[in-house]
Design a protein around this motif. Structure first.
Motif, PDB file in Angstrom:
ATOM      1  N   ASP A 160      -2.170  -7.110   9.728  1.00  0.00           N
ATOM      2  CA  ASP A 160      -2.092  -6.795  11.152  1.00  0.00           C
ATOM      3  C   ASP A 160      -2.955  -5.595  11.536  1.00  0.00           C
ATOM      4  O   ASP A 160      -3.204  -5.359  12.693  1.00  0.00           O
ATOM      5  N   ILE A 161      -3.427  -4.841  10.552  1.00  0.00           N
ATOM      6  CA  ILE A 161      -4.341  -3.733  10.830  1.00  0.00           C
ATOM      7  C   ILE A 161      -5.677  -4.059  10.171  1.00  0.00           C
ATOM      8  O   ILE A 161      -5.692  -4.588   9.069  1.00  0.00           O
ATOM      9  N   PRO A 162      -6.808  -3.754  10.846  1.00  0.00           N
ATOM     10  CA  PRO A 162      -8.096  -4.005  10.202  1.00  0.00           C
ATOM     11  C   PRO A 162      -8.255  -3.143   8.949  1.00  0.00           C
ATOM     12  O   PRO A 162      -7.566  -2.144   8.780  1.00  0.00           O
ATOM     13  N   GLY A 163      -9.182  -3.550   8.107  1.00  0.00           N
ATOM     14  CA  GLY A 163      -9.437  -2.786   6.890  1.00  0.00           C
ATOM     15  C   GLY A 163      -8.875  -3.491   5.678  1.00  0.00           C
ATOM     16  O   GLY A 163      -8.334  -4.594   5.764  1.00  0.00           O
ATOM     17  N   ASN A 164      -9.021  -2.852   4.537  1.00  0.00           N
ATOM     18  CA  ASN A 164      -8.612  -3.452   3.275  1.00  0.00           C
ATOM     19  C   ASN A 164      -7.143  -3.147   2.985  1.00  0.00           C
ATOM     20  O   ASN A 164      -6.775  -1.988   2.800  1.00  0.00           O
ATOM     21  N   PRO A 165      -6.288  -4.191   2.934  1.00  0.00           N
ATOM     22  CA  PRO A 165      -4.856  -3.965   2.690  1.00  0.00           C
ATOM     23  C   PRO A 165      -4.586  -3.296   1.342  1.00  0.00           C
ATOM     24  O   PRO A 165      -3.553  -2.648   1.184  1.00  0.00           O
ATOM     25  N   LEU A 166      -5.512  -3.431   0.402  1.00  0.00           N
ATOM     26  CA  LEU A 166      -5.301  -2.795  -0.903  1.00  0.00           C
ATOM     27  C   LEU A 166      -5.298  -1.274  -0.761  1.00  0.00           C
ATOM     28  O   LEU A 166      -4.577  -0.565  -1.467  1.00  0.00           O
ATOM     29  N   ASP A 167      -6.104  -0.769   0.196  1.00  0.00           N
ATOM     30  CA  ASP A 167      -6.198   0.675   0.404  1.00  0.00           C
ATOM     31  C   ASP A 167      -4.869   1.267   0.853  1.00  0.00           C
ATOM     32  O   ASP A 167      -4.550   2.388   0.517  1.00  0.00           O
ATOM     33  N   ARG A 168      -4.146   0.499   1.660  1.00  0.00           N
ATOM     34  CA  ARG A 168      -2.935   1.079   2.261  1.00  0.00           C
ATOM     35  C   ARG A 168      -1.654   0.556   1.623  1.00  0.00           C
ATOM     36  O   ARG A 168      -0.575   0.793   2.122  1.00  0.00           O
ATOM     37  N   HIS A 169      -1.801  -0.191   0.529  1.00  0.00           N
ATOM     38  CA  HIS A 169      -0.601  -0.667  -0.161  1.00  0.00           C
ATOM     39  C   HIS A 169       0.149   0.540  -0.731  1.00  0.00           C
ATOM     40  O   HIS A 169      -0.461   1.436  -1.311  1.00  0.00           O
ATOM     41  N   PRO A 170       1.483   0.597  -0.571  1.00  0.00           N
ATOM     42  CA  PRO A 170       2.226   1.806  -0.954  1.00  0.00           C
ATOM     43  C   PRO A 170       2.156   2.136  -2.452  1.00  0.00           C
ATOM     44  O   PRO A 170       2.137   3.313  -2.818  1.00  0.00           O
ATOM     45  N   THR A 171       2.131   1.129  -3.320  1.00  0.00           N
ATOM     46  CA  THR A 171       2.245   1.420  -4.753  1.00  0.00           C
ATOM     47  C   THR A 171       1.138   0.816  -5.618  1.00  0.00           C
ATOM     48  O   THR A 171       0.923   1.246  -6.741  1.00  0.00           O
ATOM     49  N   TRP A 172       0.461  -0.240  -5.115  1.00  0.00           N
ATOM     50  CA  TRP A 172      -0.419  -1.010  -5.985  1.00  0.00           C
ATOM     51  C   TRP A 172      -1.488  -0.145  -6.661  1.00  0.00           C
ATOM     52  O   TRP A 172      -1.844  -0.364  -7.814  1.00  0.00           O
ATOM     53  N   ARG A 173      -1.973   0.841  -5.940  1.00  0.00           N
ATOM     54  CA  ARG A 173      -3.068   1.649  -6.478  1.00  0.00           C
ATOM     55  C   ARG A 173      -2.639   2.511  -7.663  1.00  0.00           C
ATOM     56  O   ARG A 173      -3.478   2.915  -8.461  1.00  0.00           O
ATOM     57  N   ASP A 174      -1.353   2.796  -7.743  1.00  0.00           N
ATOM     58  CA  ASP A 174      -0.894   3.736  -8.768  1.00  0.00           C
ATOM     59  C   ASP A 174      -0.769   3.052 -10.115  1.00  0.00           C
ATOM     60  O   ASP A 174      -0.085   2.035 -10.253  1.00  0.00           O
ATOM     61  N   ALA A 175      -1.469   3.624 -11.110  1.00  0.00           N
ATOM     62  CA  ALA A 175      -1.398   3.090 -12.463  1.00  0.00           C
ATOM     63  C   ALA A 175      -1.806   4.199 -13.422  1.00  0.00           C
ATOM     64  O   ALA A 175      -2.551   5.100 -13.050  1.00  0.00           O
ATOM     65  N   PRO A 176      -1.303   4.132 -14.647  1.00  0.00           N
ATOM     66  CA  PRO A 176      -1.670   5.173 -15.605  1.00  0.00           C
ATOM     67  C   PRO A 176      -3.121   5.010 -16.052  1.00  0.00           C
ATOM     68  O   PRO A 176      -3.617   3.888 -16.176  1.00  0.00           O
ATOM     69  N   CYS A 177      -3.772   6.125 -16.309  1.00  0.00           N
ATOM     70  CA  CYS A 177      -5.132   6.090 -16.822  1.00  0.00           C
ATOM     71  C   CYS A 177      -5.120   5.525 -18.239  1.00  0.00           C
ATOM     72  O   CYS A 177      -4.384   6.012 -19.084  1.00  0.00           O
ATOM     73  N   PRO A 178      -5.913   4.502 -18.516  1.00  0.00           N
ATOM     74  CA  PRO A 178      -5.912   3.873 -19.842  1.00  0.00           C
ATOM     75  C   PRO A 178      -6.412   4.842 -20.926  1.00  0.00           C
ATOM     76  O   PRO A 178      -6.165   4.612 -22.104  1.00  0.00           O
ATOM     77  N   LYS A 179      -7.069   5.894 -20.502  1.00  0.00           N
ATOM     78  CA  LYS A 179      -7.654   6.814 -21.472  1.00  0.00           C
ATOM     79  C   LYS A 179      -6.680   7.954 -21.805  1.00  0.00           C
ATOM     80  O   LYS A 179      -6.336   8.173 -22.964  1.00  0.00           O
ATOM     81  N   CYS A 180      -6.206   8.661 -20.747  1.00  0.00           N
ATOM     82  CA  CYS A 180      -5.380   9.836 -20.993  1.00  0.00           C
ATOM     83  C   CYS A 180      -3.907   9.607 -20.673  1.00  0.00           C
ATOM     84  O   CYS A 180      -3.064  10.439 -20.983  1.00  0.00           O
ATOM     85  N   GLY A 181      -3.612   8.480 -20.026  1.00  0.00           N
ATOM     86  CA  GLY A 181      -2.222   8.182 -19.730  1.00  0.00           C
ATOM     87  C   GLY A 181      -1.709   8.870 -18.474  1.00  0.00           C
ATOM     88  O   GLY A 181      -0.589   8.616 -18.035  1.00  0.00           O
ATOM     89  N   GLY A 182      -2.517   9.745 -17.894  1.00  0.00           N
ATOM     90  CA  GLY A 182      -2.113  10.437 -16.685  1.00  0.00           C
ATOM     91  C   GLY A 182      -2.155   9.534 -15.458  1.00  0.00           C
ATOM     92  O   GLY A 182      -2.589   8.375 -15.537  1.00  0.00           O
ATOM     93  N   ALA A 183      -1.699  10.091 -14.336  1.00  0.00           N
ATOM     94  CA  ALA A 183      -1.681   9.300 -13.110  1.00  0.00           C
ATOM     95  C   ALA A 183      -3.107   9.042 -12.638  1.00  0.00           C
ATOM     96  O   ALA A 183      -3.940   9.945 -12.630  1.00  0.00           O
ATOM     97  N   ALA A 184      -3.402   7.780 -12.289  1.00  0.00           N
ATOM     98  CA  ALA A 184      -4.724   7.411 -11.798  1.00  0.00           C
ATOM     99  C   ALA A 184      -4.583   6.439 -10.631  1.00  0.00           C
ATOM    100  O   ALA A 184      -3.476   5.988 -10.321  1.00  0.00           O
ATOM    101  N   LYS A 185      -5.697   6.187  -9.968  1.00  0.00           N
ATOM    102  CA  LYS A 185      -5.687   5.265  -8.824  1.00  0.00           C
ATOM    103  C   LYS A 185      -6.600   4.080  -9.110  1.00  0.00           C
ATOM    104  O   LYS A 185      -7.725   4.266  -9.591  1.00  0.00           O
ATOM    105  N   ARG A 186      -6.121   2.887  -8.768  1.00  0.00           N
ATOM    106  CA  ARG A 186      -6.947   1.702  -8.972  1.00  0.00           C
ATOM    107  C   ARG A 186      -8.096   1.646  -7.962  1.00  0.00           C
ATOM    108  O   ARG A 186      -7.961   2.078  -6.816  1.00  0.00           O
ATOM    109  N   GLU A 187      -9.189   1.079  -8.397  1.00  0.00           N
ATOM    110  CA  GLU A 187     -10.294   0.728  -7.499  1.00  0.00           C
ATOM    111  C   GLU A 187      -9.758  -0.316  -6.517  1.00  0.00           C
ATOM    112  O   GLU A 187      -9.044  -1.250  -6.917  1.00  0.00           O
ATOM    113  N   THR A 188     -10.063  -0.144  -5.242  1.00  0.00           N
ATOM    114  CA  THR A 188      -9.560  -1.119  -4.267  1.00  0.00           C
ATOM    115  C   THR A 188     -10.636  -2.096  -3.806  1.00  0.00           C
ATOM    116  O   THR A 188     -10.345  -3.023  -3.064  1.00  0.00           O
TER     117      THR A 188
END
Length: 856
Positions: free
Chosen positions: A471-499
């Motif tokens: 219902d809003i223009p733009g990429n829904p992946l950018d504004r998804h509440p949780t999808w972007r959050d994932a651990p960094c495969p290298k250090c295990g710290g908090a990271a953000k997915r490419e959208t």
RNA sequence: GCGGGCGUGAUGGAAUGGUAGACAUAUCAGACUUAAAAUCUGAAGGGCCCUGUGCCCGUGUGGGUUCGAGUCCCACCGCCCGCACCA
């Protein structure tokens, strides 16, 4: 409309599903590896699941089906798969317009289209069906992305793109209309974004050279790719700055015009322009003006030449006392060459227009021997092949052809150490990032500590989230509440997915390889790829001549480099055929404002005096052979055709009227004719089946001769994509058989062979005749008939007699008659005797079995 | 602007340098029918006259090569397609 009477005798609505079920039950089209048989991989470009098949699909898949069935009957192990190019913008548009989830919309469309394709009776191996939007497909694409990233085939950089500020997304050039976004109508901006790229330009030379080996591709397509890659040879050198700054590097394919230099031009995106933008408000304003208007063709076409004098001055490489101004010019592209040029207005139209506008000098350095007029408003471009003269003798060199002059100046620059000859390509790296939801997620994460990190393979697939809204223009992946959050495969710290998601061209760049092992845990299985690849015959529309086919050629190489395909697959398509469109007439009248009103074919009556509207009698204008378009009311829906006539008629018609590479116009009369003909063949079958097997007749031999000729001609037609000619031969043989007085044995053989020859085009009718005539098993499994060479030679032959190259008479002689005998007979011919009038011929040419020419 | 392709009856089109127009559509005539549809049979590039086993012309236009050209070569005209401020 088909007649009920005929329908009662041969009803496709009954027989076609019957045979489709028989093929399915026997598993005739399921392909398995078989080392004892030669394989044959035939592929049609897979469809986008719009929800409706159209006539173009019918034609494309019918051609592939004819090849597949023919190859199968000639002893090949055939792979003929089908799938869905299922990611793309249309699904998101449907989501926005109707509130349906893109996945729901897409999978429903796939189900619908499959249901529409089934009744056409294609010999497809549906067990290998794939959809690119399914995680079982795109997880392998993500795995290959990671491998290709590791292999240096993918990188990230800033790039200028078409940005729609309302929809907040990047637009492809095709999605920009007159400088505005096709959906939002907003003025498109040129914006710089960080994007992912395939390093396809590293393969420019290889992709260019390998075109030579693609003998079974249309020359046109090879040429289009050649131009697209755009190899050029020229001189690169630097202009020293008077103020002592870094030299400005330029590239030119015409260094021979160097003495005509007028100014140095740089792109608005050139680093010097950038620097100036920051410190000079006027320059900033100018550069901003240049960035407006996007990068589309229309914008370029209408754009005026704009320039801004930077105040910087540079020295001419051949004369340090000669100073040239440096201008920012809106027509110079940053991503070609060095983003800077030297302008030679006398010999380049674009530079001339610019110089006339800004009152810069125009120096004529050449004149052609036949074109000595001085340059005024039209630049003189010295031809590379012709002899040219320098007006201002260049470094002691004199007369040469354009090309020799170019080579000589490059050599001169190299030997004097101020420039070097370089090869450039027009091909740019392939930007694959899209700010879109309905595409394959790019499997990387952004970590504050580690930077950009690829996802670990064991975590694949990176699935698209399902709970998204449009219902809003733009990429829904950018504004998804949780999808972007994932651990960094290298250090295990908090990271953000490419959208960003991948361009859908990535999906279609390797599906042909996936078909060889569609359920494998890895992208491909080398044993299957080794056996089935390459595609022996690829068939599709010429609109994919460049992008899809070039990307696929690159991808096959990239897959080899990352271990996903054997080396022999560098060129994945051995043979390519580009088929024409199915068109239809448009019927128009004019409204009170003289605007066209489009009418459906069923509302128009065609009379000898012209076409008229059935309802009002108003005269109708006919525009023949136009692309089918909903807005023009000239679309023919295959479903209606199949319902009215059956699949065989549709298949027969789309092959019959035009050569397959050309457009074919769908006409109601043509479809009727196809339907009637198939009915005639069936009636003929019925009549022959009713004959007493012992019945003898006349002309058995003649019928068999015709049959073997037809076998030869139809085989040749099918092998060389001469489907229309093959069908003409089948018509002719049907006519011969219908009139034949031959005995039952010969006629039965003839009708069975006719059914076999028709079976690739009209498989249902062929099966029906086959079973009616006591054929063994399914005709789909029967071996292709072979023409008996002995039966192709006539006992006697009719030779036309030409007198001075014009046909005047003919004689019929035994086929093996000696040449001297033929000559004697020819000279005795009445027309020849008359023409000779007692004299002797100057020359007598006898081409055995062909023709006689008497020269007087 | 650069690159490529195509011009054949009323129409779609066919013709390894060898009988131009196969095959199909549309058209016309005939058979069948009370009639129509369907079906079947046949005609048909254009023109001429001395109406024949006759002659002339004919594949966008003009030239050329060849015993022979729709086909090969050159030039021109027309239409279509691809790419394009690419230096």
């Amino acid at each position: 409309r088909p007649e009920e009477q005929t329908m009662a005798r041969f009803d496709p609505r009954v027989t076609e599903p019957k045979w489709q079920k028989a093929w399915d039950d026997a598993g005739v089209f399921q392909a398995t590896r078989d080392a004892d048989k030669p394989k044959y991989y035939v592929l049609e470009m897979f469809p986008y699941p719009s929800g409706r098949i159209h006539m173009g699909h019918v034609r494309n898949y019918t051609m592939g089906d004819v090849i597949a069935r023919y190859k199968s009957s000639t002893g090949h192990n055939v792979l003929h798969p089908m799938g869905w190019d299922a990611f793309g913008l249309a699904a998101e548009n449907a989501a926005m317009a109707k509130g349906i989830h893109p996945a729901t919309w897409t999978y429903q469309n796939i189900a619908d289209m499959k249901a529409q394709m089934k009744p056409l009776g294609f010999s497809l191996d549906w067990s290998r069906e794939i959809a690119t939007c399914h995680p079982d497909y795109y997880r392998h694409q993500q795995a290959m992305f990671i491998d290709m990233l590791d292999a240096g085939l993918i990188y990230r950089k800033n790039a200028v793109v078409n940005w729609d500020p309302v929809d907040m997304t990047v637009l492809a050039n095709e999605q920009v209309e007159a400088g505005r976004g096709w959906r939002s109508g907003a003025l498109v901006e040129r914006r710089e974004l960080t994007q992912w790229f395939f390093n396809i330009s590293a393969y420019s030379e290889e992709l260019l050279e390998a075109l030579e080996g693609l003998d079974n591709w249309p020359a046109k397509v090879r040429l289009m790719q050649e131009n697209w890659i755009g190899k050029s040879r020229g001189l690169e050198f630097g202009f020293d700055r008077v103020d002592g700054g870094d030299p400005i590097s330029v590239y030119t394919t015409r260094p021979d015009t160097l003495m005509g230099a007028s100014f140095v031009g740089i792109s608005p995106d050139h680093p010097i322009a950038r620097a100036l933008e920051a410190e000079n408000p006027e320059a900033a304003e100018f550069v901003a003006e240049c960035r407006k208007g996007g990068t589309t063709e229309e914008a370029i076409e209408t754009a005026e030449k704009l320039g801004f004098d930077t105040g910087i001055r540079v020295r001419h490489p051949l004369n340090p006392d000669w100073e040239l101004p440096v201008w920012i010019a809106n027509f110079i592209l940053m991503d070609y060459g060095t983003g800077a040029i030297f302008a030679c207005p006398a010999h380049d139209q674009r530079d001339l227009d610019f110089c006339r506008k800004y009152d810069l000098p125009v120096i004529d350095t050449f004149f052609a021997q036949d074109n000595p007029a001085p340059v005024t408003d039209t630049a003189f471009v010295p031809p590379k092949t012709d002899k040219v003269h320098w007006v201002d003798h260049f470094a002691g060199l004199d007369v040469a052809t354009g090309q020799e002059a170019i080579d000589a100046t490059i050599e001169y620059a190299e030997s004097h150490g101020w420039g070097q000859g370089v090869t450039k390509y027009r091909l740019r790296d392939w930007g694959l990032s899209r700010q879109r939801y309905w595409g394959c997620p790019i499997p990387v994460l952004h970590c504050d500590t580690c930077g950009v990190v690829p996802e670990a393979k064991e975590n694949l697939p990176v699935k698209l989230p399902e709970d998204v809204s449009f219902d809003i223009p733009g990429n829904p992946l950018d504004r998804h509440p949780t999808w972007r959050d994932a651990p960094c495969p290298k250090c295990g710290g908090a990271a953000k997915r490419e959208t960003d998601t991948m361009d859908t061209f990535v999906d279609s760049s390797w599906y042909f390889a996936r078909f060889t092992a569609p359920r494998e845990d890895t992208p491909t299985n080398l044993a299957d790829a080794e056996y089935w690849m390459n595609v022996d015959q690829y068939i599709g529309g010429v609109e994919h001549a460049i992008l899809h086919l070039l990307y696929s050629r690159f991808f096959a190489r990239a897959m080899h480099k990352t271990g996903h395909l054997p080396a022999k697959c560098a060129e994945p398509f051995d043979a390519l055929f580009t088929q024409g469109m199915v068109t239809h007439a448009i019927y128009t009248t004019r409204d009170e404002n003289d605007r066209p009103v489009y009418h459906f074919p069923e509302d128009v009556e065609i009379h000898e005096s012209g076409a008229r509207l059935g309802a009002t009698g108003e005269a109708v204008e006919i525009i023949p052979s136009a692309k089918m378009s909903k807005s023009k009311n000239n679309v023919v829906d295959p479903l209606n055709i199949i319902e009215a006539y059956g699949a065989d008629t549709a298949r027969w018609f789309v092959l019959s009227d035009s050569p397959p590479e050309r457009d074919v116009e769908w006409t109601a009369s043509g479809a009727d004719a196809a339907y009637k003909h198939l009915g005639r063949v069936w009636t003929l079958c019925d009549r022959i089946a009713a004959m007493d097997p012992a019945q003898t007749g006349e002309g058995d031999d003649d019928l068999m001769r015709e049959m073997h000729k037809t076998i030869r001609d139809v085989t040749m037609g099918v092998e060389s994509f001469g489907f229309n000619a093959a069908i003409a031969k089948l018509y002719a043989f049907t006519n011969t058989l219908a009139k034949s007085k031959a005995g039952a044995g010969a006629q039965k053989t003839a009708i069975r062979t006719l059914a076999q020859l028709m079976s690739p085009m009209t498989p249902h009718l062929a099966e029906e005749i086959w079973s009616h005539q006591g054929g063994d098993g399914l005709i789909a499994l029967a071996p292709w008939p072979v023409a008996d060479a002995a039966m192709l030679i006539e006992d006697t032959v009719t030779l036309p007699i030409q007198i001075n190259g014009k046909r005047r008479s003919e004689i019929t002689v035994p086929k093996d008659m000696a040449k001297e005998e033929v000559e004697k007979l020819a000279l005795a011919d009445k027309a020849v005797v008359k023409a000779l009038d007692g004299g002797a011929p100057k020359k007598l040419i006898v081409v055995p079995g062909r023709i006689i020419n008497v020269v007087i």
